[in-house]
Design a protein around this motif. Structure first.
Motif, PDB file in Angstrom:
ATOM      1  N   PRO A  16     -67.775 -22.266  99.525  1.00 26.50           N
ATOM      2  CA  PRO A  16     -68.809 -22.566  98.593  1.00 26.50           C
ATOM      3  C   PRO A  16     -69.284 -23.947  99.743  1.00 26.50           C
ATOM      4  N   VAL A  17     -70.820 -24.578  99.156  1.00 19.52           N
ATOM      5  CA  VAL A  17     -70.702 -25.140 100.253  1.00 19.52           C
ATOM      6  C   VAL A  17     -72.957 -25.687  99.946  1.00 19.52           C
ATOM      7  N   GLY A  19     -72.960 -27.468  96.679  1.00 22.63           N
ATOM      8  CA  GLY A  19     -73.083 -28.917  95.806  1.00 22.63           C
ATOM      9  C   GLY A  19     -74.315 -29.856  96.255  1.00 22.63           C
ATOM     10  N   ARG A  23     -72.769 -38.182  95.056  1.00 20.36           N
ATOM     11  CA  ARG A  23     -71.220 -38.865  94.857  1.00 20.36           C
ATOM     12  C   ARG A  23     -71.483 -40.021  96.096  1.00 20.36           C
ATOM     13  N   LYS A  33     -72.936 -32.723 102.273  1.00 24.23           N
ATOM     14  CA  LYS A  33     -71.483 -33.338 102.226  1.00 24.23           C
ATOM     15  C   LYS A  33     -70.235 -32.917 103.626  1.00 24.23           C
ATOM     16  N   GLU A  34     -70.536 -31.524 103.783  1.00 26.45           N
ATOM     17  CA  GLU A  34     -69.539 -31.084 104.174  1.00 26.45           C
ATOM     18  C   GLU A  34     -69.850 -30.875 105.718  1.00 26.45           C
ATOM     19  N   VAL A  62     -71.463 -19.708 101.016  1.00 26.06           N
ATOM     20  CA  VAL A  62     -72.350 -19.551 100.364  1.00 26.06           C
ATOM     21  C   VAL A  62     -73.086 -21.038  99.960  1.00 26.06           C
ATOM     22  N   GLN A 111     -76.995 -19.841  97.357  1.00 30.88           N
ATOM     23  CA  GLN A 111     -76.940 -20.627  95.712  1.00 30.88           C
ATOM     24  C   GLN A 111     -78.182 -20.975  95.582  1.00 30.88           C
ATOM     25  N   PRO A 114     -77.151 -24.850  92.044  1.00 33.64           N
ATOM     26  CA  PRO A 114     -75.905 -25.651  91.834  1.00 33.64           C
ATOM     27  C   PRO A 114     -75.441 -25.322  90.764  1.00 33.64           C
ATOM     28  N   GLY A 116     -72.678 -24.210  88.941  1.00 36.69           N
ATOM     29  CA  GLY A 116     -71.171 -24.260  89.044  1.00 36.69           C
ATOM     30  C   GLY A 116     -70.285 -24.066  89.886  1.00 36.69           C
ATOM     31  N   LEU A 117     -68.925 -23.445  90.081  1.00 40.18           N
ATOM     32  CA  LEU A 117     -68.165 -23.134  91.128  1.00 40.18           C
ATOM     33  C   LEU A 117     -68.202 -22.042  91.444  1.00 40.18           C
ATOM     34  N   LEU A 137     -62.421 -24.472  99.160  1.00 36.81           N
ATOM     35  CA  LEU A 137     -63.251 -26.121  98.175  1.00 36.81           C
ATOM     36  C   LEU A 137     -63.100 -27.194 100.003  1.00 36.81           C
ATOM     37  N   ASP A 139     -63.976 -30.194 100.269  1.00 37.15           N
ATOM     38  CA  ASP A 139     -64.064 -31.205  99.883  1.00 37.15           C
ATOM     39  C   ASP A 139     -62.563 -31.225  99.931  1.00 37.15           C
TER      40      ASP A 139
HETATM   41  P1  UTP Z   1     -68.648 -30.243  93.954  1.00 36.03           P
HETATM   42  O1  UTP Z   1     -68.292 -30.239  92.092  1.00 36.03           O
HETATM   43  O2  UTP Z   1     -67.296 -31.762  94.554  1.00 36.03           O
HETATM   44  O3  UTP Z   1     -69.721 -30.947  93.642  1.00 36.03           O
HETATM   45  O4  UTP Z   1     -68.033 -29.534  94.293  1.00 36.03           O
HETATM   46  P2  UTP Z   1     -70.562 -31.614  94.814  1.00 36.03           P
HETATM   47  O5  UTP Z   1     -72.405 -31.087  94.236  1.00 36.03           O
HETATM   48  O6  UTP Z   1     -71.207 -31.357  95.765  1.00 36.03           O
HETATM   49  O7  UTP Z   1     -70.746 -33.483  94.588  1.00 36.03           O
HETATM   50  P3  UTP Z   1     -71.410 -34.660  93.940  1.00 36.03           P
HETATM   51  O8  UTP Z   1     -70.029 -33.724  92.367  1.00 36.03           O
HETATM   52  O9  UTP Z   1     -72.552 -34.469  93.677  1.00 36.03           O
HETATM   53  O10 UTP Z   1     -70.481 -35.387  94.267  1.00 36.03           O
HETATM   54  C1  UTP Z   1     -66.788 -28.685  95.108  1.00 36.03           C
HETATM   55  C2  UTP Z   1     -67.771 -27.459  95.943  1.00 36.03           C
HETATM   56  O11 UTP Z   1     -67.989 -26.637  95.673  1.00 36.03           O
HETATM   57  C3  UTP Z   1     -69.683 -26.893  96.278  1.00 36.03           C
HETATM   58  C4  UTP Z   1     -69.399 -27.907  97.082  1.00 36.03           C
HETATM   59  O12 UTP Z   1     -70.674 -27.582  98.098  1.00 36.03           O
HETATM   60  C5  UTP Z   1     -68.485 -28.330  97.342  1.00 36.03           C
HETATM   61  O13 UTP Z   1     -68.110 -27.673  98.547  1.00 36.03           O
HETATM   62  N1  UTP Z   1     -70.478 -25.661  94.770  1.00 36.03           N
HETATM   63  C6  UTP Z   1     -70.384 -27.148  94.180  1.00 36.03           C
HETATM   64  C7  UTP Z   1     -71.358 -25.306  94.831  1.00 36.03           C
HETATM   65  O14 UTP Z   1     -71.008 -24.731  96.447  1.00 36.03           O
HETATM   66  N2  UTP Z   1     -72.562 -24.794  93.914  1.00 36.03           N
HETATM   67  C8  UTP Z   1     -71.938 -25.460  92.468  1.00 36.03           C
HETATM   68  O15 UTP Z   1     -72.922 -25.184  91.272  1.00 36.03           O
HETATM   69  C9  UTP Z   1     -71.097 -26.245  92.668  1.00 36.03           C
END
Ligand code: UTP
Length: 308
Positions: A16-17, A19, A23, A33-34, A62, A111, A114, A116-117, A137, A139
């Motif tokens: 899942p990428v 997000g 942060r 971020k990835e 994703v 997706q 975003p 949620g996971l 994940l 990260d």
């Molecule tokens: P995080 O909870 O670290 O969220 O997601 P995020 O959005 O990447 O980072 P912050 O909290 O805003 O800083 C953990 C992993 O799940 C993916 C993110 O890309 C990350 O690799 N993810 C998270 C999704 O693919 N979709 C989502 O709706 C949420």
């Protein structure tokens, strides 16, 4: 339901990428971020290599808006490879070649929001189909000679069902994680899971065993995710939906060997870079020298503060 007679191999992994990586703003305004580097390779490459070493054959990303760079990173780069060849940079050529995921083994799905996971995983349901799959994940990095997913596949091949990687966290940290409930002795490497709670209220955690970002799951979880019900943080939680499989299928938590780095947090990201730099035979010695210099400076500053 899986029994020991019908343990299907884990061939596919979801990454899942999608997000937002808030942060790490402003860096993540444009850069996913990835794609942030840990030593010489982006986060996503570390986990793709971990999956490859565990026998994964199909890689499902994703993704979301502004994440095209991730797909580029794993594509074939003939011009760059040709240039490296002409310059006799064979080591670098090998590095570039090793990033390519062969045709027919790399899949992308979007997706749109975003949510949620759990929602991200649900987005990949058609690409996974009716077979067990892994979720990694990007990260969360586990630094070890034998990758965390390979360790989990070993446990899965014996137990079947669902296997999640777990780690003991400090009591006061439990509220930030998904937490495992078990009757088993917590010193065991593999525990049978009887419940899961996402981000329990302070003092209400059933144990201090936290779920970290590695899962092997059965496809029945997609049926549970279908309702897209929101949980903690108003997000569709994977933990809540995995929990519904408990009692119907084997469900185990595995304590992994290795050092976990939460690279989704800035301090964890810096720690991961130091740790991977120290372990790199090419630059480890120099990294060590720099760290020791910094440590001396910290000690001196603290002494001065104490004297003031
Ligand atoms: P995080 O909870 O670290 O969220 O997601 P995020 O959005 O990447 O980072 P912050 O909290 O805003 O800083 C953990 C992993 O799940 C993916 C993110 O890309 C990350 O690799 N993810 C998270 C999704 O693919 N979709 C989502 O709706 C949420």
């Amino acid at each position: 339901m899986s029994t020991s007679q019908e343990i299907k191999p884990v061939r596919k992994a979801i990454f899942p990428v999608a997000g937002l990586g808030t942060r790490f703003l402003p860096v993540t305004k444009v850069l996913p971020k990835e794609m942030l580097p840990i030593n010489d390779r982006p986060l996503i490459q570390h986990v793709v290599e971990e999956a490859r070493d565990a026998g994964i054959e199909e890689f499902i990303f994703v993704t979301g808006r502004s994440k095209e760079m991730l797909e580029e990173h794993f594509d074939y780069q003939p011009e760059l490879m040709q240039t490296l060849k002409e310059r006799n940079k064979l080591y670098e050529l090998d590095l570039v070649r090793s990033t390519h995921i062969p045709e027919g083994r790399f899949f992308l799905t979007r997706q749109a929001k975003p949510l949620g996971l759990g929602h991200a995983i649900w987005c990949a349901r058609r690409l996974v189909g009716n077979e067990p799959f892994a979720v990694i994940l990007p990260d969360e990095l586990i630094q070890n000679d034998v990758g965390c997913l390979a360790q989990m596949v070993d446990v899965y091949n014996q137990k079947g069902g669902n296997v999640i990687a777990v780690e003991e966290v400090a009591h006061e940290e439990a509220q930030n994680y998904g937490i495992v409930d078990t009757d088993d002795d917590l010193t065991q490497k593999v525990v049978s899971v009887k419940g899961l709670v996402e981000k329990p209220a302070p003092g209400e955690q059933p144990s201090n065993l936290s779920i970290i970002g590695r899962y092997i799951l059965q496809p029945e979880v997609f049926k549970e995710l279908e309702s897209l019900e929101r949980g903690a943080g108003n997000e569709v939680q994977l933990t809540d939906n995995m929990a519904k499989l408990i009692g119907r299928q084997p469900f185990h938590g595995m304590k992994f060997k290795g050092i976990r780095h939460d690279a989704g947090r800035r301090a964890g990201f810096i720690k991961a870079n130091v740790a991977y730099g120290l372990a790199d035979p090419k630059i480890g010695g120099n990294v060590r020298k720099e760290i020791l210099k910094l440590a001396d400076k910290i000690r001196e500053d603290e002494k001065l503060k104490g004297a003031a």
